[in-house]
Design an enzyme around this catalytic site. Structure first.
Site, PDB file in Angstrom:
ATOM      1  N   PHE A 199     -30.614  22.110  -4.412  1.00 36.72           N
ATOM      2  CA  PHE A 199     -31.154  22.173  -5.797  1.00 36.72           C
ATOM      3  C   PHE A 199     -32.384  21.592  -6.283  1.00 36.72           C
ATOM      4  O   PHE A 199     -32.618  21.158  -7.337  1.00 36.72           O
ATOM      5  CB  PHE A 199     -30.120  21.779  -6.682  1.00 36.72           C
ATOM      6  CG  PHE A 199     -28.545  22.308  -6.350  1.00 36.72           C
ATOM      7  CD1 PHE A 199     -28.302  23.502  -6.342  1.00 36.72           C
ATOM      8  CD2 PHE A 199     -27.740  21.374  -6.016  1.00 36.72           C
ATOM      9  CE1 PHE A 199     -27.101  23.825  -5.883  1.00 36.72           C
ATOM     10  CE2 PHE A 199     -26.459  21.847  -5.314  1.00 36.72           C
ATOM     11  CZ  PHE A 199     -26.080  23.210  -5.317  1.00 36.72           C
ATOM     12  N   GLU A 201     -33.248  30.016  -9.853  1.00 42.82           N
ATOM     13  CA  GLU A 201     -33.037  28.930 -11.075  1.00 42.82           C
ATOM     14  C   GLU A 201     -32.907  29.381 -12.270  1.00 42.82           C
ATOM     15  O   GLU A 201     -32.340  28.653 -13.124  1.00 42.82           O
ATOM     16  CB  GLU A 201     -34.608  28.370 -10.971  1.00 42.82           C
ATOM     17  CG  GLU A 201     -34.995  27.710  -9.658  1.00 42.82           C
ATOM     18  CD  GLU A 201     -36.623  27.371  -9.816  1.00 42.82           C
ATOM     19  OE1 GLU A 201     -37.249  28.263  -9.750  1.00 42.82           O
ATOM     20  OE2 GLU A 201     -36.852  25.978 -10.006  1.00 42.82           O
ATOM     21  N   LEU A 249       0.973  -0.986   0.033  1.00 40.41           N
ATOM     22  CA  LEU A 249      -0.059   0.010  -0.164  1.00 40.41           C
ATOM     23  C   LEU A 249       0.892   1.329  -0.257  1.00 40.41           C
ATOM     24  O   LEU A 249       1.390   1.505   0.917  1.00 40.41           O
ATOM     25  CB  LEU A 249      -0.742  -0.025   1.292  1.00 40.41           C
ATOM     26  CG  LEU A 249      -2.135   0.446   1.027  1.00 40.41           C
ATOM     27  CD1 LEU A 249      -2.990  -0.526   0.057  1.00 40.41           C
ATOM     28  CD2 LEU A 249      -2.946   0.604   2.355  1.00 40.41           C
ATOM     29  N   VAL A 250       0.845   2.290  -1.128  1.00 43.16           N
ATOM     30  CA  VAL A 250       1.514   3.412  -0.972  1.00 43.16           C
ATOM     31  C   VAL A 250       0.807   4.563  -0.989  1.00 43.16           C
ATOM     32  O   VAL A 250       0.451   5.136   0.190  1.00 43.16           O
ATOM     33  CB  VAL A 250       2.428   3.391  -2.381  1.00 43.16           C
ATOM     34  CG1 VAL A 250       3.412   4.494  -2.368  1.00 43.16           C
ATOM     35  CG2 VAL A 250       3.331   2.216  -2.560  1.00 43.16           C
ATOM     36  N   MET A 266     -29.564  27.343   1.857  1.00 42.08           N
ATOM     37  CA  MET A 266     -28.879  26.037   1.289  1.00 42.08           C
ATOM     38  C   MET A 266     -27.625  26.681   0.363  1.00 42.08           C
ATOM     39  O   MET A 266     -27.318  25.904  -0.578  1.00 42.08           O
ATOM     40  CB  MET A 266     -30.147  25.258   0.629  1.00 42.08           C
ATOM     41  CG  MET A 266     -30.913  25.917  -0.264  1.00 42.08           C
ATOM     42  SD  MET A 266     -32.458  25.001  -0.625  1.00 42.08           S
ATOM     43  CE  MET A 266     -33.340  26.271  -1.363  1.00 42.08           C
TER      44      MET A 266
HETATM   45  C1  LIG Z   1      -9.935   9.889  -7.743  1.00 40.09           C
HETATM   46  C2  LIG Z   1      -9.028   9.194  -8.543  1.00 40.09           C
HETATM   47  C3  LIG Z   1      -8.720   9.512  -9.844  1.00 40.09           C
HETATM   48  C4  LIG Z   1      -7.718   8.959 -10.768  1.00 40.09           C
HETATM   49  N1  LIG Z   1      -7.592   9.293 -12.062  1.00 40.09           N
HETATM   50  C5  LIG Z   1      -6.584   8.697 -12.797  1.00 40.09           C
HETATM   51  C6  LIG Z   1      -6.342   9.040 -14.137  1.00 40.09           C
HETATM   52  O1  LIG Z   1      -6.786  10.027 -14.663  1.00 40.09           O
HETATM   53  N2  LIG Z   1      -5.424   8.220 -14.749  1.00 40.09           N
HETATM   54  C7  LIG Z   1      -4.744   7.207 -14.116  1.00 40.09           C
HETATM   55  O2  LIG Z   1      -3.786   6.670 -14.948  1.00 40.09           O
HETATM   56  N3  LIG Z   1      -4.961   6.879 -12.951  1.00 40.09           N
HETATM   57  C8  LIG Z   1      -5.949   7.647 -12.313  1.00 40.09           C
HETATM   58  N4  LIG Z   1      -6.145   7.262 -10.736  1.00 40.09           N
HETATM   59  C9  LIG Z   1      -5.471   5.906 -10.521  1.00 40.09           C
HETATM   60  C10 LIG Z   1      -4.251   6.211  -9.740  1.00 40.09           C
HETATM   61  O3  LIG Z   1      -3.175   6.900 -10.642  1.00 40.09           O
HETATM   62  C11 LIG Z   1      -3.627   4.865  -9.124  1.00 40.09           C
HETATM   63  O4  LIG Z   1      -4.731   4.357  -8.345  1.00 40.09           O
HETATM   64  C12 LIG Z   1      -2.295   5.091  -8.287  1.00 40.09           C
HETATM   65  O5  LIG Z   1      -1.399   5.595  -9.255  1.00 40.09           O
HETATM   66  C13 LIG Z   1      -2.043   3.862  -7.715  1.00 40.09           C
HETATM   67  O6  LIG Z   1      -0.993   3.997  -6.818  1.00 40.09           O
HETATM   68  P1  LIG Z   1      -1.169   3.696  -5.383  1.00 40.09           P
HETATM   69  O7  LIG Z   1       0.390   3.936  -4.719  1.00 40.09           O
HETATM   70  O8  LIG Z   1      -2.365   4.779  -4.804  1.00 40.09           O
HETATM   71  O9  LIG Z   1      -1.590   2.328  -5.405  1.00 40.09           O
HETATM   72  P2  LIG Z   1      -1.857   1.368  -4.044  1.00 40.09           P
HETATM   73  O10 LIG Z   1      -3.585   1.594  -4.024  1.00 40.09           O
HETATM   74  O11 LIG Z   1      -1.250   1.978  -2.791  1.00 40.09           O
HETATM   75  O12 LIG Z   1      -1.674   0.124  -4.675  1.00 40.09           O
HETATM   76  C14 LIG Z   1      -2.148  -0.424  -5.979  1.00 40.09           C
HETATM   77  C15 LIG Z   1      -1.735  -1.690  -6.045  1.00 40.09           C
HETATM   78  O13 LIG Z   1      -0.412  -1.811  -6.429  1.00 40.09           O
HETATM   79  C16 LIG Z   1       0.442  -2.724  -5.867  1.00 40.09           C
HETATM   80  N5  LIG Z   1       1.773  -2.075  -5.740  1.00 40.09           N
HETATM   81  C17 LIG Z   1       1.927  -0.690  -5.306  1.00 40.09           C
HETATM   82  N6  LIG Z   1       3.102  -0.402  -5.445  1.00 40.09           N
HETATM   83  C18 LIG Z   1       4.045  -1.608  -5.671  1.00 40.09           C
HETATM   84  C19 LIG Z   1       5.272  -1.972  -5.995  1.00 40.09           C
HETATM   85  N7  LIG Z   1       6.143  -1.181  -5.781  1.00 40.09           N
HETATM   86  N8  LIG Z   1       5.562  -3.293  -6.200  1.00 40.09           N
HETATM   87  C20 LIG Z   1       4.453  -4.309  -6.319  1.00 40.09           C
HETATM   88  N9  LIG Z   1       3.331  -3.746  -6.220  1.00 40.09           N
HETATM   89  C21 LIG Z   1       2.995  -2.549  -5.869  1.00 40.09           C
HETATM   90  C22 LIG Z   1      -0.239  -2.814  -4.512  1.00 40.09           C
HETATM   91  O14 LIG Z   1      -0.013  -4.122  -4.116  1.00 40.09           O
HETATM   92  C23 LIG Z   1      -1.793  -2.744  -5.013  1.00 40.09           C
HETATM   93  O15 LIG Z   1      -2.044  -4.034  -5.525  1.00 40.09           O
HETATM   94  C24 LIG Z   1      -6.983   7.590 -10.065  1.00 40.09           C
HETATM   95  C25 LIG Z   1      -7.339   7.142  -8.677  1.00 40.09           C
HETATM   96  C26 LIG Z   1      -8.321   8.008  -8.016  1.00 40.09           C
HETATM   97  C27 LIG Z   1      -8.645   7.347  -6.623  1.00 40.09           C
END
Ligand SMILES: Cc1cc2nc3c(=O)[nH]c(=O)nc-3n(C[C@H](O)[C@H](O)[C@H](O)COP(=O)(O)OP(=O)(O)OC[C@H]3O[C@@H](n4cnc5c(N)ncnc54)[C@H](O)[C@@H]3O)c2cc1C
Ligand code: FES
Length: 1238
Positions: free
Chosen positions: A730, A1176, A188-189, A953
């Site tokens: 709204f 409105e 989880l990053v 509101m």
């Molecule tokens: C509101 C929202 C909008 C978004 N819009 C976009 C968008 O427009 N375009 C787009 O491309 N993405 C978009 N995303 C997705 C986002 O870019 C990815 O969810 C994000 O990059 C994942 O990274 P994280 O660190 O949060 O992953 P985490 O949720 O922390 O982990 C994701 C997965 O990756 C695995 N993992 C993470 N790091 C490693 C590692 N070093 N080695 C092996 N496995 C690993 C984990 O085990 C897990 O399964 C959006 C997400 C949200 C919530």
């Protein structure tokens, strides 16, 4: 804002984050600043908070803390930001009320350079009042955390919760051991991928490993052949590194970096990019990843490690099998990513198209790279990857292989398109996403790449390569969001008006500062009550079915579960009749839509209630028919009664005498309210006499009381409803709020405990229903506008004429009964739909007769002494004034010429311009619905407590009512306080709807104040030099009552449907809007370039509030007509249940130039202080953008010699625009292409 300290560099990093996705365990060693920490009314209000409030950037206030935090964080990092940085910082924030203009005005006051236009504009606020921003006054990073980071050796951290364990190692070896022991545990990053899966899709991980603190995963290395970036680097960090690299290295080496940056600019919002990691984006292998296609196409390498093993693989390999599910083993982790430099003769690009330009997952994206034999245009290597097409990133391998050795010319392009369409097989769509659009984008992106590379080849060797035609070049530039410039023009105050009299002045929203400091209290902020329970609803998963059984046994075993409430627990009536068809509290024997409440779980926490609700099992027996669309309702003759008809002139004869008849239809989709505060209620039984306090987010407390008394079987005098403020409504917080409050009240009654129900966004969207979708069918005789209409909403008949006199008219309305959640009031209520139908056939007539739409509009606009189709008189003078002023202010004709010129010079980009008039009728149809009351107390210290039946509101009603009381009592606004709207102070108040709040409550407040002043007058006369406090003291001593009610009987409105005539409206608001847009014909994307609005709202009581209403409604209208799309499964399940699927306008959607002028010298004899109700009307003007888009599409079609008549539905999305701009690529997709050069 999260702040972290890095001891090695001694740097503090501040970044904004989404609280809802941020795991608390990730905050070890970090400082967290919330809006309360930024400033407060008790200590010091921060300049960001102050300016947001004083610039009128807060209406309902629910989004305001988020806005404050985004701006504040930016200022902590860049005390004098550029406007680009400011715009980028707000890309991830949504506001449903303001239309963003005033928020951006506040932001601009912090920016380095302000545009000259803004300086010339007459501001609605005074910058002289602002405290300066002094970065030395900010909170420092806590020294103890700094010491901790510097002195304490890093050690593994483990946190154990009720169901989960969080382990955060500090070395790579340790991480690899953990991964070997728990191969299923996610790393989880940022939690932006795992988090939503756990929250919304019920995925559960007992162990999670958090590797963010491991140095190997945060490396940034500059090697001979490229950059190596740690997998845990956040996307923001990646963006910064690549931005610097692009500046530092020669352009030839940085083409990959630039292409990645192109995606990062619009990928999510800043809050997500600050958290989301590079590794997480890659390893999740989502189809919607914007990075994988470009990284794969660019030959990026992944450095992987597992216990005892390290290896490097090309990123493309993880998609080699087309579904992207192997290659990286469960024990393996991604340590870092190597992004290579580009080489000579290599060209790299990335593309994406999303439902909204920023902060939206892509529909389709692509990464492309070509390498030529040195000094030639012979393809040596070609890589094409697509995202959004299938379940993961895909490579057009065969296509690329076949094209190696080919020259970069049109023949190659033709073949590439043919091959790629064959190779990238898209499955049939089940989520409503149109396959044809994706396919069109697939080839259009390649074409765009072809153009880009062709032009680059020309730059390299102009003698050999001709490049692309001049008129094609503009399509190589993507639309970018710029800081909008805006102008607001409003009336001057009469010089004779007392300086103390606040009426007509742009007074700040009374709660503005509290919104900005986070101190404003909404229902969910109310402190918990002793023994309080939380409620989660269980809803139907079938659209039309018999309930065979409800099994609650598993749910009841859940931790903390207290009880389960069903229809059997309703003490009195389970059905509430507002019209002929009942609203049902709990479904008893059958369900009639997905999302209908069947039962509810009460538990000791919100989480426990929700977990148990998911365990309730309901068995259904499907019933026929299942009616989900208007077409199906028509087919099954499924309508509500009565059907309505209005007629004037002689339509049949008119049609008999003409040859040219236009017939058509337009489909208008529904709209979700998307108030930022979801439906919320707290019911507190008082323990005696069945009394209950109900704190509820509603715009109609009296109906809540009525529904509850009916369901509980108690008299109304036992139910006390309180509404302090509502975080946006709204129209969506009327009847449905009543049903939900009754669900909570039944639970509170059964358990004798306080019960809180706060709907999640998903449940709110699923359950509550929104604006009515519409089909408008028309038949028009173009010679003299004889119209025959069949429409599907009753109230719309009265408003269907918009601004036009239609001499021979017959219109019918049918309201369809379907198996979707029932629709409800929504800003404009029928008018935005029926007037769009009218404007559509007006445009159709213009097309047919070869005149411009504005000419047809002008010719048919109401003239003096004309009557509406239901024989109500109107004076259209101000309509014509608005139209003329809008024409003039927008410089319509010269801009139209400029648009023509632009279009001549640009083939793949086109501009469009449209001007639309508006006559918005004000009225609720009958007198009793607009009655109002107020209660004013004067205390012996001279302070005044004011209340009335209106609900705050976001529309600033309390601010305006205090302005009214201040004028009437002749005391400063600061002496007057508004506490709450309550059924205990003002009984039987009408709903705050139909733009009528200020009109009717204003009259009542005025009445109450005048009563008091009449009582005080003898005392004032006796001591005219006395002060207010002297008079009040004297009045008390003379036993003069210092409390008064005020009353307004309502407007005398009526409608005789039998005769088809009446006076259903009291007056009309007028307006006009001119909008200009630019479209990208290859993607369907568009940009709102400029909008000019002129509006007649009488004498504004508060121009800041009123202009805020116009702009906010207009932007909501842009949403309705061009973006917001509700999607359902074939079984009637709403797919679009959150901000990720349903896109409301964001900062990137507002016009780059946005001007609003209030018509001068306009008086309205019917409303308080000659004002007009404005809540409105502005929404409809959003359709000027729809018609500007239509104009642009028409110009494309005319240039290409396409069929003249074509239909565009609402919302006019990028998908529809692309499909209407028919070209070889769209023809290839639908199989009509006969080859030849594209
Ligand atoms: C509101 C929202 C909008 C978004 N819009 C976009 C968008 O427009 N375009 C787009 O491309 N993405 C978009 N995303 C997705 C986002 O870019 C990815 O969810 C994000 O990059 C994942 O990274 P994280 O660190 O949060 O992953 P985490 O949720 O922390 O982990 C994701 C997965 O990756 C695995 N993992 C993470 N790091 C490693 C590692 N070093 N080695 C092996 N496995 C690993 C984990 O085990 C897990 O399964 C959006 C997400 C949200 C919530
Ligand atoms: S003020 Fe932004 S959502 Fe209401």
């Amino acid at each position: 804002m999260i702040s972290t300290y890095e001891p090695a560099s001694k740097k503090i990093r501040h970044y904004s984050a989404n609280a809802c996705l941020l795991p608390i365990c990730s905050l070890y060693g970090a400082a967290v600043t919330t809006v309360e920490g930024v400033g407060s009314t008790k200590t010091r209000v921060h300049p960001v908070q102050e300016r947001l409030a004083k610039c009128h950037g807060s209406q309902c206030g629910f989004c305001t803390p988020g806005m404050v935090m985004s701006i504040y964080t930016l200022l902590r990092n860049h005390p004098e930001p550029t406007s680009e940085q400011m715009i980028a910082a707000l890309a991830g924030n949504l506001c449903r009320c303001t239309g963003y203009r005033p928020i951006l005005d506040a932001c601009k006051t912090f920016c380095k350079v302000r545009s000259s236009d803004d300086r010339n504009s007459r501001l609605l606020f005074s910058t002289d009042e602002f405290q300066p921003l002094d970065p030395t006054q900010e909170l420092i990073f806590p020294p103890e955390l700094m010491r901790m980071a510097e002195n304490q050796p890093k050690r593994t951290l483990s946190f154990h919760g009720e169901r989960m364990t969080w382990i955060s190692p500090v070395s790579l070896d340790e991480l690899l051991d953990l991964k070997a022991s728990y191969p299923k545990a996610p790393l989880l990053v940022g939690n932006t991928s795992v988090g939503p899966e756990m929250k919304f899709r019920g995925v559960f991980h007992p162990i999670v490993i958090a590797p963010a603190r491991i140095p190997d995963l945060n490396v940034v290395k500059c090697l001979d052949d490229g950059l190596t970036l740690g997998a845990a680097c956040s996307l923001s960090v990646v963006k910064d590194i690549l931005t610097n690299a692009v500046v530092e290295f020669p352009e030839e080496k940085t083409k990959v970096f630039s292409a990645v940056l192109q995606q990062l600019r619009t990928l999510a919002g800043e809050q997500i990019r600050n958290m989301a990691s590079l590794g997480g984006n890659i390893v999740s292998r989502k189809s919607t990843s914007d990075l994988n296609p470009i990284l794969a196409a660019s030959n990026c390498m992944l450095n992987l490690a597992s216990r005892g093993r390290k290896r490097q693989i090309p990123l493309r390999d993880i998609f080699a099998d087309g579904v992207g599910n192997n290659t990286i083993t469960p024990e393996e982790i991604l340590v870092s990513v190597h992004i290579p430099y580009s080489r000579k003769g290599e060209y790299v690009s990335a593309f994406r198209q999303a439902p909204r330009r920023e902060n939206a997952l892509p529909v389709t994206n692509a990464g492309m790279r070509v390498l030529f034999e040195e000094g030639t245009d012979t393809i040596k290597d070609l890589s094409i990857f697509y995202g959004g097409a299938v379940s993961t990133t895909v490579c057009a391998k065969q296509t690329c292989r076949t094209l190696i050795g080919r020259h970069w010319n049109k023949q190659m392009l033709d073949e590439a398109c043919r091959l790629v369409l064959k190779e990238i097989a898209l499955p049939g769509s089940d989520s409503g996403e149109k396959v044809d659009y994706k396919k069109t984008l697939i080839v259009s992106f390649f074409y765009r790449f072809f153009l880009e590379v062709s032009q680059s080849l020309k730059t390299m060797d102009p003698c050999h390569y001709p490049g692309i035609p001049m008129e094609y070049r503009s399509v190589l530039q993507d639309f970018k969001t710029k800081m909008p410039q805006s102008i607001q023009i409003y009336q001057d105050i009469e010089p004779s008006q007392s300086p103390q009299d606040p009426v007509g002045r742009p007074v700040m929203h009374q709660s503005g500062i509290k919104h900005a400091t986070g101190e404003a209290v909404y229902v969910d902020d109310l402190p918990s009550v002793d023994g309080e329970l939380f409620l989660a609803v269980v809803t139907s998963s079938r659209a039309h079915a018999k309930i065979v059984s409800i099994d609650t046994s598993e749910a009841l075993k859940g931790p903390g579960v207290f009880d389960i409430i069903t229809a059997h627990d309703v003490p009195a009536t389970n059905e509430f009749y507002y019209s002929d068809d009942p609203e049902i509290i709990f479904a008893r024997n059958k369900v009639i839509c997905v999302g209908q409440i069947v039962c509810a779980v009460v538990a000791d926490s919100d989480d426990h209630a929700k977990q148990a609700a998911a365990k309730v099992k309901i068995e259904y027996e499907v019933l026929e028919p299942v009616i989900l669309t208007i077409a199906e309702a028509i087919q099954h003759n499924s309508f509500f009664e009565p059907k309505r008809k209005l007629e004037q002139g002689n339509v049949d004869r008119a049609f008999e005498t003409v040859d040219n008849i236009i017939e058509g239809e337009i489909h208008i989709g529904g709209q979700e309210h998307f108030y930022i505060e979801t439906q919320s209620v707290l019911v507190v039984p008082k323990g005696e006499d069945k009394e209950m306090d109900v704190y509820v987010s509603t715009q109609h407390p009296a109906i809540i009381q009525v529904i509850q008394t009916a369901s509980l079987g108690v008299p109304a005098n036992r139910i006390m409803c309180h509404v302090k403020r509502v975080g946006g409504a709204f129209g969506g917080k009327l009847l449905k709020a009543g049903l939900l409050a009754s669900v909570a009240a039944v639970a509170a009654n059964k358990t004798s405990r306080a019960v809180r129900l706060i709907l999640s966004r998903g449940d709110d969207m699923l359950i509550t229903g929104g604006r009515h979708p519409f089909i408008g069918k028309y038949k028009v005789n173009e010679e003299d506008l004889n119209v025959h209409l069949e429409e599907v909403a009753e109230v719309s008949l009265l408003k269907m004429d918009n601004a036009y006199k239609i001499p021979n008219l017959r219109c019918r309305a049918y309201a369809c009964k379907t198996n979707l959640p029932s629709n409800t009031a929504f800003r404009g209520f029928g008018f935005p739909q029926s007037a769009l139908v009218t404007e559509t056939w007006i445009t159709g007539v213009a097309d047919k007769v070869g005149l411009s739409p504005e000419k047809i509009r002008e010719i048919n606009m109401y003239k003096e002494n004309e009557q509406t189709h239901f024989k109500q008189k109107l004076d259209p003078q101000n309509l014509i004034r608005c139209w003329n002023e809008c024409m003039e202010k927008s410089a319509y004709y010269s801009r139209k010429t400029a648009v023509n010129e632009f279009n001549k010079q640009n083939y793949w980009k086109k501009k469009g311009i449209a001007i639309v008039p508006m006559k918005f009728p004000f009225g609720l149809g009958t007198r009793y619905l607009s009655q109002a009351a107020a209660l004013v107390h004067i205390y012996t210290d001279g302070s005044v407590l004011l209340t009335h039946g209106g609900i705050e509101m976001g529309q600033g009603i309390h601010t305006k009512m205090i302005q009214v009381a201040s004028r009437e009592l002749n005391i400063p606004m600061s002496c007057i306080h508004f506490c709450e709207t309550s059924t205990t102070t003002v009984p039987n108040a009408c709903a705050s709807v139909g733009s009528a709040g200020t009109d009717v409550n204003g009259m009542a407040v005025k009445d109450a104040c005048q009563t008091l002043m009449k009582r005080l007058q003898p005392i004032i006369n006796k001591n005219p030099k006395g002060t207010w406090n002297d008079w009040i003291k004297e009045a008390f001593e003379q036993s003069v009552s210092l409390s008064a009610t005020g009353y307004f009987r309502g407007y005398n409105e009526n409608m005789d449907w039998e005769k088809g005539e009446g006076q259903p409206f009291t007056y009309f608001l007028y307006g006009a809007a001119c909008s200009e847009v630019e479209i990208n014909c290859l993607t369907g994307d568009h940009k709102n370039i400029r909008t000019d609005i002129v509006m007649d709202i009488g004498c504004s009581i508060n121009p800041a509030v009123d202009i805020g209403q116009i702009e906010g409604a207009f932007v909501q209208g842009i949403g309705l007509y061009t973006m917001e799309e509700l999607k359902y499964s074939p079984e009637g399940v709403l797919y679009t249940r959150g901000p990720d699927q349903y896109k409301i306008p964001a900062v990137c959607d507002i016009p780059e130039q946005f001007s609003v002028s209030l018509l001068s010298s306009s008086q309205n004899p019917y409303a308080i202080y000659a004002s007009k109700g404005i809540g409105e009307a502005g929404l409809f003007l959003g359709c000027s953008v729809f018609f500007a888009l239509r104009d642009a599409v028409t110009r494309v079609r005319n240039e290409r010699g396409l069929k003249k008549t074509f239909a565009l539905n609402s919302p006019l999305t990028a998908e529809q625009i692309r499909a209407s701009c028919t070209d070889d690529f769209t023809e290839m997709v639908i199989g009509r292409w006969r080859g030849g050069s594209v």
